[in-house]
Design an enzyme around this catalytic site. Structure first.
Site, PDB file in Angstrom:
ATOM      1  N   ASP A  88      60.510  -0.093  41.376  1.00 12.87           N
ATOM      2  CA  ASP A  88      61.605  -1.011  41.097  1.00 12.87           C
ATOM      3  C   ASP A  88      61.010  -2.388  40.844  1.00 12.87           C
ATOM      4  O   ASP A  88      59.864  -2.664  41.213  1.00 12.87           O
ATOM      5  CB  ASP A  88      62.582  -1.022  42.271  1.00 12.87           C
ATOM      6  N   ASP A 123      66.213  -6.183  35.211  1.00 15.42           N
ATOM      7  CA  ASP A 123      67.545  -6.282  34.627  1.00 15.42           C
ATOM      8  C   ASP A 123      68.461  -7.131  35.493  1.00 15.42           C
ATOM      9  O   ASP A 123      68.090  -7.534  36.605  1.00 15.42           O
ATOM     10  CB  ASP A 123      68.141  -4.881  34.444  1.00 15.42           C
ATOM     11  N   CYS A 273      72.599  21.884  63.778  1.00 14.75           N
ATOM     12  CA  CYS A 273      71.708  21.848  62.625  1.00 14.75           C
ATOM     13  C   CYS A 273      70.440  22.631  62.960  1.00 14.75           C
ATOM     14  O   CYS A 273      69.857  22.455  64.040  1.00 14.75           O
ATOM     15  CB  CYS A 273      71.353  20.403  62.262  1.00 14.75           C
ATOM     16  N   CYS A 275      67.731  22.698  60.747  1.00 12.27           N
ATOM     17  CA  CYS A 275      66.659  22.279  59.845  1.00 12.27           C
ATOM     18  C   CYS A 275      65.360  22.163  60.651  1.00 12.27           C
ATOM     19  O   CYS A 275      65.393  22.062  61.888  1.00 12.27           O
ATOM     20  CB  CYS A 275      66.996  20.953  59.175  1.00 12.27           C
ATOM     21  N   CYS A 278      65.323  19.377  63.311  1.00 16.40           N
ATOM     22  CA  CYS A 278      66.214  19.497  64.467  1.00 16.40           C
ATOM     23  C   CYS A 278      65.934  20.729  65.315  1.00 16.40           C
ATOM     24  O   CYS A 278      66.377  20.804  66.467  1.00 16.40           O
ATOM     25  CB  CYS A 278      67.670  19.529  63.995  1.00 16.40           C
TER      26      CYS A 278
END
Length: 642
Positions: A88, A123, A273, A275, A278
């Protein structure tokens, strides 16, 4: 270079070629703060499988130690990341903290100097509260800076950021201007405030208006979008790349991401969870960790939620079922449901890339499913292309599919009495002769129909009856069953499908002289259509639509003027396509703008000479822009037919 390998409407799985390797899209780029590694870039690559990340060149440039290392070692070595690195430019810092003390030229040059793969122009971040005049002026500054960046970029790829606040016409204007420049990726910028405020309805307008103006051969990056709950929707609308700093920011604030929202650890009642992050933890054990330990666990959990959802999005694209996933996801929050309902206003644009048929069935998940372009396409075609064989209609209720089997005896009785059977289905009116085409037969609706669907179906049927000019309309059980009218159901079906698929003019060219129907011995369904001894059409069992044979293509070419159904290829491609090889984008000279993905097409040379038949994979605008990839999946060439 960007290449589409699989698509589902605007959504696409692609290969984005960069100097640091090929990146499969859709992909998320984790945002890495070069000063704070909550999860190290090496871990992002090895443990989570991320092949690209984004970091901030403005922060690096303004930190003496980081700047020296980046210039001396290069960005990849400094971060210990061998994948694609996007940087960025400081635009987001200007949004957060005001003007940044750096010029566009300085930032572009610095990104080049440190070895960035994909740099970003400095920008102007267009805020949602800006006036239209203020936004328009800032776009001109961004466009001027973009041209400078393109002139400077050298071997570095460059982001051409589409700005325009919440004004669709300014977004489309900015996108159109960016599309003419030497840009490699098109981020849609200035949308973080919309997402933070759950203004997803406006986000849909912003994405679609940007997509209308952009060049299809470049990836579209939705800047700042990285929450799993938004990924399916944004992908459906044509976004290819995403990024997330939230996985780490939320972790530092004890917030966990899930597909249905973000939840504070202190407010959670259970940790349901499984995953890898976890696994082995309970809610209590997670709370007992030190702050740093807990932050790392939650950050990993958030990343696993993102990767899991992206993998699911890709699977649904491959299966042609992304609409269903989006409809399920958008019911997780009222603001997302608003976004889903907003899509209907853009149905005409989405129809351009909606495939003619899919391999699997269409699942109806609620009234919002009617926003899918396939509904509008069916309504338009049945109204414009169906030609009733009689001037009287018999109305049947929706009951079992295909209707011609469920109502076989009743259809026969009303037809012998001179009536055309019409079923009132959730799609609206379905003439008996069309009941096996996609998506009518390949769709599943709940038995308990909602009132809105029933009312819409009734209204469409009323319009259809009026449009067809029926002089008499009755419920099927009100008709006397003593008729003796003769009819050929196979002939009626064969022509009706052709009208629906190719149009009336093409059908008149195809169906001439003596028509013979070849049927399957096992199923009793139509397999081939023979006209005056020539095999012109074959009917596909999967979607109930035709495959065009060479003899049929020749008839259309002779009777229907160009560009109807044509894909024109250059001289170099002629011998290959004639032998049955695919037609590639770079060799296509012209194409019928009405062709949709998976539609039957005729490949011809520049003199309109027949070369092959096949199915289009892309639409005209896409074919014109892509430098690589298949435009037409050729079935057989004129050499094969000899």
């Amino acid at each position: 270079m960007f290449e589409v390998v699989k698509r589902d409407g605007l959504a696409r799985i692609g290969k984005f070629h960069t100097r640091s390797g090929v990146l499969e899209t859709p992909a998320l780029l984790p945002v890495v703060n070069p000063k704070i590694f909550t999860v190290t870039p090496r871990e992002l690559y090895d443990e989570f499988g991320f092949r690209a990340l984004i970091t901030n060149s403005y922060i690096i440039k303004n930190n003496a130690d980081l700047k020296e290392r980046a210039l001396e070692e290069g960005l990849h070595k400094m971060l210990d990341f061998e994948g694609v690195i996007m940087t960025d430019s400081g635009t987001f810092q200007s949004h957060m903290y005001g003007e940044v003390e750096v010029t566009n030229e300085e930032m572009v040059q610095f990104q080049k100097d440190i070895g960035t793969d994909i740099g970003t122009v400095l920008d102007i971040f267009t805020e949602p509260y800006w006036t239209k005049e203020e936004t328009a002026k800032s776009i001109e500054v961004t466009l001027e800076r973009m041209q400078v960046a393109c002139d400077m970029k050298g071997e570095m790829m460059i982001n051409g950021v589409v700005q325009g606040s919440v004004y669709p016409d300014l977004r489309e204007y900015c996108a159109e201007k960016m599309a003419t420049m030497d840009v490699d990726v098109h981020p849609i910028g200035g949308v973080v405030p919309l997402m933070e405020q759950y203004r997803y309805l406006e986000l849909v307008d912003v994405i679609v208006s940007s997509k209308k103006g952009l060049n299809p051969n470049r990836p579209v990056h939705l800047f700042g979008a990285g929450h799993p709950m938004i990924l399916a929707l944004a992908t459906l609308l044509g976004c290819d790349l995403f990024d997330s700093a939230s996985y780490a920011k939320f972790a530092r604030d004890d917030r966990l991401m899930f597909i249905d929202g973000t939840f504070r650890l202190a407010d959670m009642q259970s940790l349901d969870c499984n995953c890898p992050a976890c696994r082995g933890h309970t809610l209590e054990s997670l709370k007992k960790l030190t702050k740093d330990q807990r932050t790392k666990v939650i950050a990993r959990h958030n990343l696993y939620q993102i990767t899991s959802e992206l993998a699911l999005v890709k699977r649904y694209i491959r299966e042609g079922r992304l609409w269903e996933l989006v409809e399920m996801r958008c019911r997780a929050h009222p603001a997302l449901l608003d976004a889903l309902r907003r899509i209907k206003e853009h149905s005409e644009f989405l129809e351009l890339t909606e495939p003619i048929s899919r391999d699997g069935a269409m699942f109806y998940t609620g009234v919002e499913s009617r926003a899918r372009p396939l509904f509008n396409r069916y309504e338009k075609r049945v109204m414009e292309r169906y030609v009733p064989p009689t001037d009287k209609a018999a109305i049947f209720p929706d009951s079992g599919k295909p209707y011609s089997r469920a109502w076989a005896a009743e259809f026969d009785k009303v037809r012998r009495s001179g009536y055309t059977p019409i079923v009132i289905s959730p799609f609206g009116p379905v003439p008996a002769d069309l009941d096996e085409i996609y998506p009518l037969a390949q769709s599943l609706f709940p038995k308990l129909t909602d009132a809105e669907t029933e009312n819409t179906a009734d209204a469409l049927t009323f319009d259809f009856i009026e449009k067809m000019g029926f002089v008499e309309v009755k419920e099927y059980d009100e008709i006397d069953n003593d008729g003796t009218m003769e009819y050929d159901a196979d002939q009626l079906r064969a022509r009706a499908i052709s009208n629906y698929q190719f149009g009336i003019e093409a059908t008149n060219a195809l169906f001439r002289g003596k028509i013979d129907i070849v049927k399957s011995r096992k199923t009793g369904k139509i397999r081939n259509v023979i006209s005056d001894g020539e095999h012109i059409l074959s009917l596909r069992a999967g979607d109930g639509l035709y495959t065009l044979r060479a003899e049929g293509a020749a008839r259309i070419l002779a009777s229907v003027p160009s560009p109807f159904m044509r894909v024109v290829v250059n001289d170099d491609s002629v011998p290959f396509v004639s032998e049955g090889r695919n037609a590639f984008c770079q060799f296509v000279l012209d194409m019928d703008p009405e062709i949709r993905p998976m539609e039957e097409v005729i490949v011809v040379d520049k003199n309109d000479k027949f070369l092959a038949t096949g199915r289009a994979l892309l639409i005209k605008k896409e074919v014109e822009s892509f430098k690589k990839g298949i435009a037409v999946k050729v079935r057989s060439g004129n050499g094969d037919e000899a």
